[in-house]
Motif scaffolding. Structure first.
Motif, PDB file in Angstrom:
ATOM      1  N   THR A 234      -4.001  -3.268  -2.352  1.00  0.00           N
ATOM      2  CA  THR A 234      -4.585  -4.416  -3.042  1.00  0.00           C
ATOM      3  C   THR A 234      -3.850  -5.662  -2.583  1.00  0.00           C
ATOM      4  O   THR A 234      -2.616  -5.712  -2.644  1.00  0.00           O
TER       5      THR A 234
ATOM      6  N   GLN B 156       0.844  -1.181   0.000  1.00  0.00           N
ATOM      7  CA  GLN B 156       0.000   0.000   0.000  1.00  0.00           C
ATOM      8  C   GLN B 156       0.881   1.234   0.000  1.00  0.00           C
ATOM      9  O   GLN B 156       2.010   1.179   0.470  1.00  0.00           O
TER      10      GLN B 156
ATOM     11  N   ASP C  28      -1.850   2.117  -3.513  1.00  0.00           N
ATOM     12  CA  ASP C  28      -1.912   1.533  -4.847  1.00  0.00           C
ATOM     13  C   ASP C  28      -0.688   1.930  -5.665  1.00  0.00           C
ATOM     14  O   ASP C  28      -0.125   3.016  -5.485  1.00  0.00           O
TER      15      ASP C  28
ATOM     16  N   HIS D 173      -9.364  -5.459  -2.804  1.00  0.00           N
ATOM     17  CA  HIS D 173      -8.932  -4.060  -2.858  1.00  0.00           C
ATOM     18  C   HIS D 173      -9.550  -3.323  -1.670  1.00  0.00           C
ATOM     19  O   HIS D 173     -10.766  -3.348  -1.478  1.00  0.00           O
TER      20      HIS D 173
END
Length: 433
Positions: free
Chosen positions: A337, A172, A174, A349
Motif C-alpha cells: 500500500t 510491502q 501488507d 493498494h
C-alpha cells in the motif's frame, strides 16, 4: 535351455524387486527421522529503528522451546544476521552467557543447558549497516529489503518484524500500523522464509553510496564464517563431508522426484510433455479516506479502514484503476500500500498475483527465459539464498539471508559448529557478568 533362461529371468526379477523394496524401506525409515522436530520457536520478534545515518538499531527477541533433548540439551544458538557490517552487540537477557561474532552469524552461548519442555528467552541488540540500496527500483527512492534468519528444521509460530514508520513512503507486503511501527507478522514452517521491504525518499536519512548493501556474495563474509579458528576437520574433510551430504540428499530425493514427475505425466499436467510459466497480473486500487470520521468526527488512525470509536467506514472512495489512469505507474508494481500524490489521505493498494500459463514444449523455453529477464532484479532472498557450507546471502538481493541452528541440529550437521571453530572469535560479555 529355455527353462534355465526363464528361471534366470525370475531370479533377476526377484533381486530387482527386493532391491526396490529395500530402498523404499530405507527412505521410509530415514525421512521421518529427518523430519522429527527437536525444537519450536514460539516467538521471534525483531524491532528496527532507523538511525540518522541510515544504519539500523535492531533488537532481537526469541522464545525457543526444547521439544526433545535426546540428542543433548540446548546450550547455544547460531543465528544468522544480515551481513558482517554490525557493531555494538549487546546482550539484554540474563539467559545469554556470551555472544561470538562470526561475521554474518552470531553464536549465542546460553547460561546453561535447556532440556525437554523448557523454554529459553533470549534478547540482544546491535547496530546494523549496509542494508539499503539507493534508486533500486525508482530514481529518488531508497529501499531496505530484510529477510530474517530462517530455521531449516524448526517451525516459527510467530515471526514479528516491527519497523519504525518515521519518513516511510511505501512498504510491502501488507502490514498493521501500531504505535508508530509497521508490524509485519506471519508464521513459518521449517525452512520457510519471509521477506519485507520498506521504501524511503532519498533525503529521508543519511544514505550513502559507500554504505549500500553489497550485490552478490561477499567474499569477506564467507571467509569470516568458516575461517576464524582451526577446525579439526581440515579443508579436505569439509569438502568430503559436503560431497557426502549432497550424495545422501540426492539419493533420498531422487525416488520422490521421479514419482512426482511420473504422476504429473500420467495426469496430463506439466510433466515430461510440456512446460509451464506464470505471468504477473497487477490490480491497483485507489483508496481515498476521510480525514476525520463522518460519524463521530474522530481523527482517522493510520492504516485503519474503520473508526476505532464508532466503527463507521473511513473510506471516502475506492476504485480499481488502470495503469493509464495514475501518475508514475511504474512505482506501483509490487505488493503493498503506497501513498499517492500530495494528499495524505489517498493511497494506491497494489495486489500482484502470478497466473499460471501453460505452454507447449516448443515454446516453453522462450517463455521461461523471457520471464527471468523481466523479473531478475526483483527476486527476494527467499528464492535465491540457501544454507550451504555456511549461511550466506549468495545473491543480488540486499537482505539478511542466513539460516539459523542450535548446538544440536540444523547447520551443525556438517560439524561447522565444533567448539574449536568458535575459538578466537570476537566475544561479547554476558549481561549477567
Amino acid at each position: 535351455m529355455r527353462r534355465e533362461g526363464k528361471n534366470s529371468m525370475k531370479r533377476q526379477l526377484r533381486i530387482l524387486l527386493l532391491a526396490i523394496a529395500l530402498l523404499l524401506a530405507l527412505a521410509a525409515s530415514t525421512v521421518p527421522a529427518l523430519a522429527a522436530a527437536t525444537d519450536e520457536i514460539l516467538n521471534f520478534t525483531i524491532t528496527v529503528d532507523v538511525n540518522p545515518d541510515a544504519s539500523l538499531e535492531m533488537v532481537y527477541h526469541i522464545d525457543w522451546k526444547v521439544l526433545d533433548d535426546s540428542i543433548g540439551e540446548l546450550e547455544w544458538i547460531d543465528l544468522g544476521v544480515p551481513n558482517r557490517y554490525h557493531e555494538h552487540i549487546t546482550p539484554l537477557s540474563d539467559t545469554i552467557d556470551e555472544i561470538e561474532d562470526n561475521g554474518n552469524a552470531l553464536a549465542i552461548y546460553l547460561d546453561r543447558g535447556y532440556g525437554e519442555g523448557e523454554t529459553v528467552s533470549i534478547e540482544f541488540s546491535m547496530t546494523q549497516d549496509h542494508m539499503y540500496q539507493i534508486d533500486k527500483w525508482v530514481e529518488g527512492e531508497t529501499v531496505y529489503t530484510f529477510t530474517p534468519a530462517w530455521f531449516d528444521g524448526i517451525d516459527v509460530d510467530d515471526l514479528t518484524i516491527r519497523w519504525n514508520d518515521e519518513n516511510v513512503g511505501a512498504w510491502q507486503p501488507d502490514c498493521q500500523m501500531e504505535s508508530g511501527y509497521l508490524v509485519f507478522r506471519t508464521a513459518l514452517d521449517e525452512g520457510e522464509r519471509y521477506t519485507m521491504t520498506v521504501v524511503y525518499p532519498n533525503d529521508a536519512f543519511g544514505f550513502s553510496v559507500d554504505r549500500q548493501a553489497t550485490s552478490g556474495s561477499d567474499s569477506d563474509d564467507w571467509g569470516e564464517w568458516d575461517g576464524g579458528g582451526e577446525s579439526d576437520l581440515g579443508p579436505a574433510g569439509i569438502i568430503y563431508g559436503l560431497i557426502g551430504v549432497v550424495f545422501v540428499i540426492a539419493l533420498l530425493a531422487a525416488p520422490f522426484i521421479l514419482i512426482f514427475k511420473f504422476i504429473r505425466w500420467i495426469t496430463g499436467g506439466t510433466g515430461f510433455g510440456s512446460g509451464a510459466s506464470t505471468e504477473k497480473k497487477i490490480t491497483r486500487t485507489k483508496i481515498e479516506y476521510y480525514e476525520t470520521c463522518p460519524g463521530c468526527g474522530a481523527a482517522r488512525e493510520e492504516g485503519k479502514d474503520n473508526c476505532a470509536y464508532c466503527g463507521r467506514s473511513l473510506i471516502k472512495s475506492k476504485e480499481v484503476v488502470e495503469e493509464s489512469q495514475i501518475e508514475k505507474p511504474e512505482k506501483y508494481t509490487r505488493n503493498g500500500t503506497y501513498r499517492y500524490g500530495d494528499s495524505p489521505n489517498t493511497y494506491i493498494h497494489v495486489n500482484v498475483v502470478n497466473v499460471p500459463v501453460s505452454h507447449s514444449r516448443s515454446s516453453s523455453h522462450t517463455t521461461r527465459s523471457g520471464g527471468s529477464r523481466s523479473g531478475g532484479s526483483h527476486h527476494s532472498c527467499a528464492s535465491s539464498c540457501a544454507c550451504a557450507s555456511h549461511c550466506a546471502c549468495a545473491s543480488s538481493c540486499a537482505c539478511a539471508c542466513a539460516c539459523a541452528s542450535s548446538g544440536r541440529a540444523g547447520c551443525s550437521v556438517k560439524d561447522f559448529f565444533l567448539k574449536s571453530v568458535h575459538e578466537g572469535r570476537i566475544r561479547v560479555a554476558s549481561k549477567r557478568g
